[in-house]
Scaffold this motif. Structure first.
Motif, PDB file in Angstrom:
ATOM      1  N   LEU A 786      41.738   7.426  12.078  1.00 60.87           N
ATOM      2  CA  LEU A 786      41.576   6.117  11.434  1.00 60.87           C
ATOM      3  C   LEU A 786      42.933   5.442  11.335  1.00 60.87           C
ATOM      4  O   LEU A 786      43.875   5.997  10.753  1.00 60.87           O
ATOM      5  N   VAL A 787      43.051   4.231  11.920  1.00 63.79           N
ATOM      6  CA  VAL A 787      44.276   3.439  11.828  1.00 63.79           C
ATOM      7  C   VAL A 787      43.913   2.059  11.306  1.00 63.79           C
ATOM      8  O   VAL A 787      42.742   1.664  11.295  1.00 63.79           O
ATOM      9  N   ASP A 788      44.924   1.313  10.891  1.00 63.16           N
ATOM     10  CA  ASP A 788      44.666   0.011  10.268  1.00 63.16           C
ATOM     11  C   ASP A 788      44.337  -1.074  11.283  1.00 63.16           C
ATOM     12  O   ASP A 788      43.489  -1.923  11.036  1.00 63.16           O
ATOM     13  N   GLU A 789      45.036  -1.056  12.417  1.00 58.13           N
ATOM     14  CA  GLU A 789      44.860  -2.141  13.389  1.00 58.13           C
ATOM     15  C   GLU A 789      45.485  -1.734  14.717  1.00 58.13           C
ATOM     16  O   GLU A 789      46.502  -1.029  14.747  1.00 58.13           O
ATOM     17  N   LEU A 790      44.877  -2.183  15.817  1.00 57.23           N
ATOM     18  CA  LEU A 790      45.433  -1.916  17.139  1.00 57.23           C
ATOM     19  C   LEU A 790      46.539  -2.917  17.439  1.00 57.23           C
ATOM     20  O   LEU A 790      46.578  -4.019  16.897  1.00 57.23           O
ATOM     21  N   HIS A 791      47.443  -2.543  18.381  1.00 56.19           N
ATOM     22  CA  HIS A 791      48.556  -3.432  18.708  1.00 56.19           C
ATOM     23  C   HIS A 791      48.616  -3.717  20.209  1.00 56.19           C
ATOM     24  O   HIS A 791      48.191  -4.773  20.669  1.00 56.19           O
ATOM     25  N   ALA A 792      49.131  -2.750  21.007  1.00 55.96           N
ATOM     26  CA  ALA A 792      49.296  -2.992  22.445  1.00 55.96           C
ATOM     27  C   ALA A 792      49.402  -1.659  23.176  1.00 55.96           C
ATOM     28  O   ALA A 792      49.343  -0.589  22.557  1.00 55.96           O
ATOM     29  N   VAL A 793      49.567  -1.734  24.509  1.00 55.98           N
ATOM     30  CA  VAL A 793      49.785  -0.535  25.333  1.00 55.98           C
ATOM     31  C   VAL A 793      50.968  -0.825  26.266  1.00 55.98           C
ATOM     32  O   VAL A 793      50.795  -1.096  27.460  1.00 55.98           O
ATOM     33  N   PRO A 794      52.194  -0.781  25.745  1.00 59.05           N
ATOM     34  CA  PRO A 794      53.378  -1.137  26.546  1.00 59.05           C
ATOM     35  C   PRO A 794      53.996   0.087  27.249  1.00 59.05           C
ATOM     36  O   PRO A 794      53.652   1.237  26.960  1.00 59.05           O
ATOM     37  N   GLN A 795      54.932  -0.208  28.155  1.00 58.66           N
ATOM     38  CA  GLN A 795      55.739   0.816  28.815  1.00 58.66           C
ATOM     39  C   GLN A 795      57.150   0.801  28.227  1.00 58.66           C
ATOM     40  O   GLN A 795      57.697  -0.250  27.913  1.00 58.66           O
ATOM     41  N   PHE A 796      57.737   2.007  28.106  1.00 59.10           N
ATOM     42  CA  PHE A 796      59.122   2.116  27.656  1.00 59.10           C
ATOM     43  C   PHE A 796      59.838   3.094  28.575  1.00 59.10           C
ATOM     44  O   PHE A 796      59.270   4.117  28.996  1.00 59.10           O
ATOM     45  N   ASN A 797      61.095   2.796  28.912  1.00 54.89           N
ATOM     46  CA  ASN A 797      61.847   3.751  29.730  1.00 54.89           C
ATOM     47  C   ASN A 797      62.433   4.835  28.827  1.00 54.89           C
ATOM     48  O   ASN A 797      62.579   4.644  27.613  1.00 54.89           O
ATOM     49  N   PRO A 798      62.779   5.969  29.414  1.00 63.22           N
ATOM     50  CA  PRO A 798      63.271   7.106  28.604  1.00 63.22           C
ATOM     51  C   PRO A 798      64.470   6.762  27.743  1.00 63.22           C
ATOM     52  O   PRO A 798      64.645   7.359  26.670  1.00 63.22           O
ATOM     53  N   ALA A 799      65.299   5.817  28.191  1.00 62.02           N
ATOM     54  CA  ALA A 799      66.491   5.476  27.410  1.00 62.02           C
ATOM     55  C   ALA A 799      66.145   4.835  26.073  1.00 62.02           C
ATOM     56  O   ALA A 799      66.978   4.796  25.160  1.00 62.02           O
ATOM     57  N   GLN A 800      64.931   4.300  25.956  1.00 64.39           N
ATOM     58  CA  GLN A 800      64.530   3.649  24.701  1.00 64.39           C
ATOM     59  C   GLN A 800      63.994   4.630  23.677  1.00 64.39           C
ATOM     60  O   GLN A 800      63.727   4.242  22.541  1.00 64.39           O
ATOM     61  N   ILE A 801      63.829   5.889  24.059  1.00 67.44           N
ATOM     62  CA  ILE A 801      63.186   6.869  23.188  1.00 67.44           C
ATOM     63  C   ILE A 801      64.241   7.846  22.682  1.00 67.44           C
ATOM     64  O   ILE A 801      65.000   8.443  23.461  1.00 67.44           O
ATOM     65  N   MET A 802      64.311   7.996  21.380  1.00 69.85           N
ATOM     66  CA  MET A 802      65.300   8.894  20.781  1.00 69.85           C
ATOM     67  C   MET A 802      64.622   9.783  19.739  1.00 69.85           C
ATOM     68  O   MET A 802      63.648   9.390  19.086  1.00 69.85           O
ATOM     69  N   HIS A 803      65.125  10.991  19.593  1.00 62.88           N
ATOM     70  CA  HIS A 803      64.598  11.929  18.612  1.00 62.88           C
ATOM     71  C   HIS A 803      65.113  11.564  17.225  1.00 62.88           C
ATOM     72  O   HIS A 803      66.240  11.096  17.059  1.00 62.88           O
ATOM     73  N   THR A 804      64.274  11.808  16.240  1.00 63.32           N
ATOM     74  CA  THR A 804      64.675  11.533  14.855  1.00 63.32           C
ATOM     75  C   THR A 804      65.455  12.711  14.317  1.00 63.32           C
ATOM     76  O   THR A 804      65.237  13.856  14.715  1.00 63.32           O
ATOM     77  N   PRO A 805      66.343  12.471  13.367  1.00 62.69           N
ATOM     78  CA  PRO A 805      67.120  13.587  12.800  1.00 62.69           C
ATOM     79  C   PRO A 805      66.283  14.497  11.920  1.00 62.69           C
ATOM     80  O   PRO A 805      66.753  15.534  11.491  1.00 62.69           O
ATOM     81  N   PHE A 806      65.048  14.102  11.640  1.00 59.74           N
ATOM     82  CA  PHE A 806      64.212  14.908  10.749  1.00 59.74           C
ATOM     83  C   PHE A 806      63.149  15.685  11.520  1.00 59.74           C
ATOM     84  O   PHE A 806      62.252  16.252  10.940  1.00 59.74           O
ATOM     85  N   ALA A 807      63.262  15.683  12.852  1.00 60.73           N
ATOM     86  CA  ALA A 807      62.190  16.251  13.668  1.00 60.73           C
ATOM     87  C   ALA A 807      62.009  17.738  13.460  1.00 60.73           C
ATOM     88  O   ALA A 807      60.950  18.277  13.738  1.00 60.73           O
ATOM     89  N   MET A 808      63.024  18.467  13.007  1.00 60.93           N
ATOM     90  CA  MET A 808      62.931  19.916  12.916  1.00 60.93           C
ATOM     91  C   MET A 808      62.628  20.395  11.504  1.00 60.93           C
ATOM     92  O   MET A 808      62.763  21.559  11.199  1.00 60.93           O
ATOM     93  N   GLN A 809      62.190  19.487  10.609  1.00 64.76           N
ATOM     94  CA  GLN A 809      61.965  19.874   9.224  1.00 64.76           C
ATOM     95  C   GLN A 809      60.542  20.355   8.988  1.00 64.76           C
ATOM     96  O   GLN A 809      59.915  20.004   7.990  1.00 64.76           O
ATOM     97  N   GLY A 810      59.982  21.138   9.875  1.00 64.64           N
ATOM     98  CA  GLY A 810      58.655  21.701   9.649  1.00 64.64           C
ATOM     99  C   GLY A 810      57.617  21.064  10.524  1.00 64.64           C
ATOM    100  O   GLY A 810      57.738  19.914  10.969  1.00 64.64           O
TER     101      GLY A 810
END
Length: 876
Positions: A786-810
């Motif tokens: 269940l989500v509030d609203e749909l948005h889009a289906v875009p493309q992103f290159n790998p350079a635009q994607i970064m890991h969060t500093p909290f990714a390893m907290q469980g």
């Protein structure tokens, strides 16, 4: 029925520029969808196989919208206009009837005035004294422009209008009045008013004070033209786009707000049933509403009289409309939209259609995400789908805005007009009370009795009988009493009168009455509880009773206790008749309630209202959209401005504000709709082999899931609610139909639906018309989110994607990456599908087929409540 609606739509559509523009845009988009579908079939039929059904559904949706959306817009606009002019037509006749009801009481009382009867009977002969008395009456009751006394032969004994001197009348009303036991109401030409084409006259026979023999006639001539001009001036629309009329039983105009436009005496078409049909008058087409009166306190009004409002169709749907939407907080605007199905069904239909088209486009993009090789032929078509989908969304957004604004503005104007009528009814009614107390204070018997040092029982009985007779004619009073100059009550009507007599009025009222200098002055107590009204709040009107021989000497006073509880309630109720979601109030400048139709609030309480509305100028009105009693509502108010000289030039000041709240539904939880304009993604044409993500909103934040894991989105309304889940986030079951893969059929697939918002923050998400369920698949497992609203289906290159500093907290941390869109100006939180399913697998997210069927049976609307089999399977 459909044919009738189509005819009406074609009739009104040429006069609605905004709807015509919307229709043209729909037709253009419909054509665009057809071109895209045809291109896909011709250029890449095999590659487009997966999206052709979606495109066909889109085209079908637009075809339906062309037929139904425009019809809904037209009907809503026509309904709003008919409602507005119908309300005004109702008020025209209601105000007239209430006013004339008072005239029937006046003529009955004055025809028994002892001094007037003595004169007509020949017991006294001072013409000047009687003329002075009649003019004193006219000075109090300024609604009359002539008062005449006649003998039984039609000879004029006294009149007060020097402009039309009369000696004799041969009018048929004389014989009719002499033979009637009650008043006679006449509206036509009369030789009693030779300067008028029509006169409204109330006549009653007069009797000899001693013998009871009929000796003459009293005629009260109502200032009809002046009264109607006042009504039209107060209640006609400011732009004068419509004309307000009063009609007789033959549908002829007897009063017109604009005589040059529609003259008096003209026969006009009527529309008593409120049909949405145009009516032709003098070569011009009109929308018309005609309303009769239901009467007032047993008085039906003049036979056949009707209120009518006519507005030319070419201006009916134009006019200046303020942009109220910009003044609403996002929470209230969104909350109102969530109740569109109840307060504006066409608006709800548009919103539903907008979400449907958005979901269809979104699903089409999801279906082809990640496809390579020959599927690249679909690139141009997908771009067109995206572009056309955005244009569709813009069109729907504008349509929703326009209709939303139309409904709100119409509702606010109607609510304001209602309060204007309510406060007008109050001022007109209380004007009569100020007249009554001053006139009755002139009663010779009361003046003589109170001038005596003390009153014996015979004198008290005589005064009591006079008061009882008056109170019998004027039933809006619960008590009429007289008191001496020391404030001691010497006679009274009403319940427990014996307990009242001998008591004293309050010192402040006595001081105010003794300070009155002329017969035209009066005093009104504050609206507070009074022992003279069983401890309830009311107004008490006082006038000084003066010595017969020396008017400068005040010998006492008269007090009339207004029956405020039922009278005010009646005014409020009559003003909001048939408005089932509306509550009405009279309040003072401090928001203290004077009267209310709201059973949850009592007189004397303070109404919770915006302080700014308490300061509106006299005669002004205002409205807002607010939250009242936990519901979204329009609040409107009007401040009293007096009537004739009452509260205008007579020195009395007591502002009353009429307030109405029109509710549209309960306040929803945290909103879900998001202003998509601030989340528009800038496309980068250099990205040809990037990663595609399905983006959506949750808690006003933009999230993304790899499109490779997303199957499609379905409306939340398809979810079957159930309480059988083992996790709090499990909110229901979805019944999906899937292709078998061999093209020979479709099979059922049941999946659990989880509340993503609750998984991330721990509390249940609010559901709105925008809520969607995303079908997400990982390996062999499939779930709904269940989500509030749909948005889009875009493309992103790998350079635009970064890991969060909290990714390893469980493992419970679902957002492991952030996507930098729009050159880093927009951050999108990416949900790790692997972690999502790892978190849910412990909750056994897969449903065995037999359990799924049982859950569906017990969850489906109308299914039996007994879920024993499903519970047993779940336990096993």
């Amino acid at each position: 029925m459909t044919e009738h609606v189509a005819i009406q739509t074609e009739t009104f559509l040429p006069y609605m520029r905004d709807v015509t523009k919307c229709e043209q845009s729909l037709q253009e988009l419909n054509l665009m969808w057809r071109v895209i579908e045809a291109s896909a079939k011709m250029n890449c039929p095999s590659e487009a196989k997966t999206i052709l059904p979606t495109m066909a559904a889109t085209r079908t949706g637009f075809s339906r919208l062309e037929r139904e959306l425009v019809v809904s817009l037209v009907q809503e606009k026509v309904r709003n206009v008919l409602t507005e002019i119908g309300t005004k037509a109702q008020y025209v006749i209601d105000i007239v009837v209430r006013n004339l009801f008072e005239r029937t009481a006046d003529v009955g009382f004055l025809a028994t005035d002892r001094e007037l009867c003595n004169f007509v009977a020949g017991v006294t002969d001072s013409v000047e004294a009687i003329r002075f008395r009649l003019r004193e009456y006219r000075n109090k009751y300024t609604v009359y422009d002539e008062i005449i006394l006649l003998d039984t032969e039609g000879n004029v004994l006294v009149q007060i209008d020097p402009a039309t001197p009369l000696e004799h009348s041969a009018d048929a009303l004389i014989a009719e009045t002499l033979n009637a036991d009650t008043y006679v109401e006449t509206f036509r030409f009369s030789d009693l008013r030779p300067g008028k084409e029509r006169a409204l006259i109330y006549s009653r026979r007069m009797q000899h004070p001693q013998t009871g023999a009929v000796v003459g006639i009293l005629c009260l001539c109502f200032h009809f033209e002046e009264e109607m001009a006042g009504i039209f001036s107060s209640h006609r629309d400011a732009e004068a786009r419509s004309n307000m009329l009063l009609l007789d039983a033959d549908n002829r105009v007897i009063a017109s707000a604009d005589k040059l436009w529609i003259p008096v005496g003209t026969e006009v078409p009527v529309n008593r049933d409120g049909n949405a049909a145009l009516m032709l008058f003098c070569g011009r087409e009109y929308l018309v509403r005609t309303v009769s009166s239901d009467g007032y306190q047993g008085y039906p009004g003049p036979i056949g009289w009707q209120g009518q409002v006519m507005i030319p169709v070419e201006v009916a749907f134009s006019g200046v409309i303020s942009d109220v939407l910009t003044k609403l907080s996002p929470e209230i605007a969104e909350g109102l939209l969530s109740h569109a199905h109840s307060f504006c069904p066409p608006l709800y239909d548009i919103m539903t259609a907008a979400k449907t088209i958005q979901r269809i486009v979104w699903n089409g993009q999801v279906m082809t995400a990640g496809q390579r090789g020959e599927m690249l032929k679909l690139k141009t078509i997908l771009d067109q789908i995206s572009e056309t989908g955005n244009r569709s969304n813009e069109l729907f957004a504008q349509s929703i805005h326009d209709l939303y604004q139309t409904v709100l503005v119409s509702g606010m104007r109607d609510a304001e007009f209602t309060t204007s009528l309510l406060v007008d009814l109050l001022d007109r009614n209380l004007y009569e009370r100020s007249d009554d107390c001053r006139w009755w204070a002139l009663t010779p018997e009361l003046r003589s009795a109170l001038a005596q040092p003390a009153q014996d029982q015979a004198t008290v009985d005589k005064m009591s009988n006079i008061l009882a007779y008056i109170n019998g004619l004027y039933t809006v009073y619960t008590r009429i009493f007289v008191y001496d100059r020391h404030g001691r009550i010497v006679a009274s009507t009403g319940e427990h009168a014996a307990d009242i007599v001998g008591g004293n009025i309050d010192d402040d009222s006595l001081r105010q009455v003794l300070s009155l200098r002329t017969q035209q002055q009066y005093y009104v107590s504050s609206f507070t509880p009074s022992a003279l009204y069983d401890g309830k709040d009311t107004y008490i009107y006082h006038a000084a009773v003066r010595d017969l021989e020396n008017e400068a000497v005040v010998v006492g006073g008269i007090g009339i206790v207004f029956d405020s509880t039922p009278e005010f309630s009646n005014m409020l109720a009559s003003g909001i008749t048939a408005k089932k979601n509306m509550k009405a109030f009279y309040i003072d400048r401090n928001a203290r309630i004077i009267s209310t139709t709201d059973s949850a609030r009592a007189v004397g309480e303070t109404l919770d209202i915006d302080p700014a509305l308490l300061t509106i100028p006299n005669g002004s009105r205002a409205s807002q959209v607010t939250v009242h009693d936990g519901e979204y509502a329009i609040v409107a108010c009007s401040a009293s401005n007096g009537y004739r000289e009452f509260k205008v030039s007579d020195g009395y000041q007591e502002d009353v504000i009429a307030v109405v709240f029109e509710s549209f539904g309960a306040v929803q939880g945290a909103g879900s709709q998001t202003d998509g304009r601030q989340y528009l993604l800038e496309t980068d044409p250099t990205i040809t082999d990037g990663n595609e993500y399905a983006t959506f909103f949750s808690d006003h934040n933009l999230f993304a899931i790899s499109a490779a894991h997303v199957v499609e989105a379905v409306p939340f309304s398809e979810v079957l609610p159930t309480s059988m889940g083992t996790r709090a986030e499990q909110i229901g079951v979805l019944n999906l139909r899937r292709d078998d893969g061999d093209g020979e059929g479709r099979r059922k697939e049941f999946v659990w639906v989880f509340d993503l918002g609750q998984m991330m923050r721990g509390t249940r998400s609010a559901v709105s018309g925008s809520s969607q369920v995303m079908i997400v698949r990982e390996g062999e497992h499939t779930i709904g989110l269940l989500v509030d609203e749909l948005h889009a289906v875009p493309q992103f290159n790998p350079a635009q994607i970064m890991h969060t500093p909290f990714a390893m907290q469980g493992a419970s941390m679902l957002v492991t990456q952030v996507i930098k869109a729009n050159n880093g100006q927009l951050l999108i939180q990416a949900i790790d599908v692997g972690r999502l399913f790892a978190l849910l697998i412990d909750g056994q997210i897969a449903l065995p087929p037999e359990l799924a069927e049982a859950v569906a049976e017990t969850a489906a609307p109308g299914a039996a409540a007994d879920g024993k089999r499903a519970v047993e399977l779940l336990a096993a």
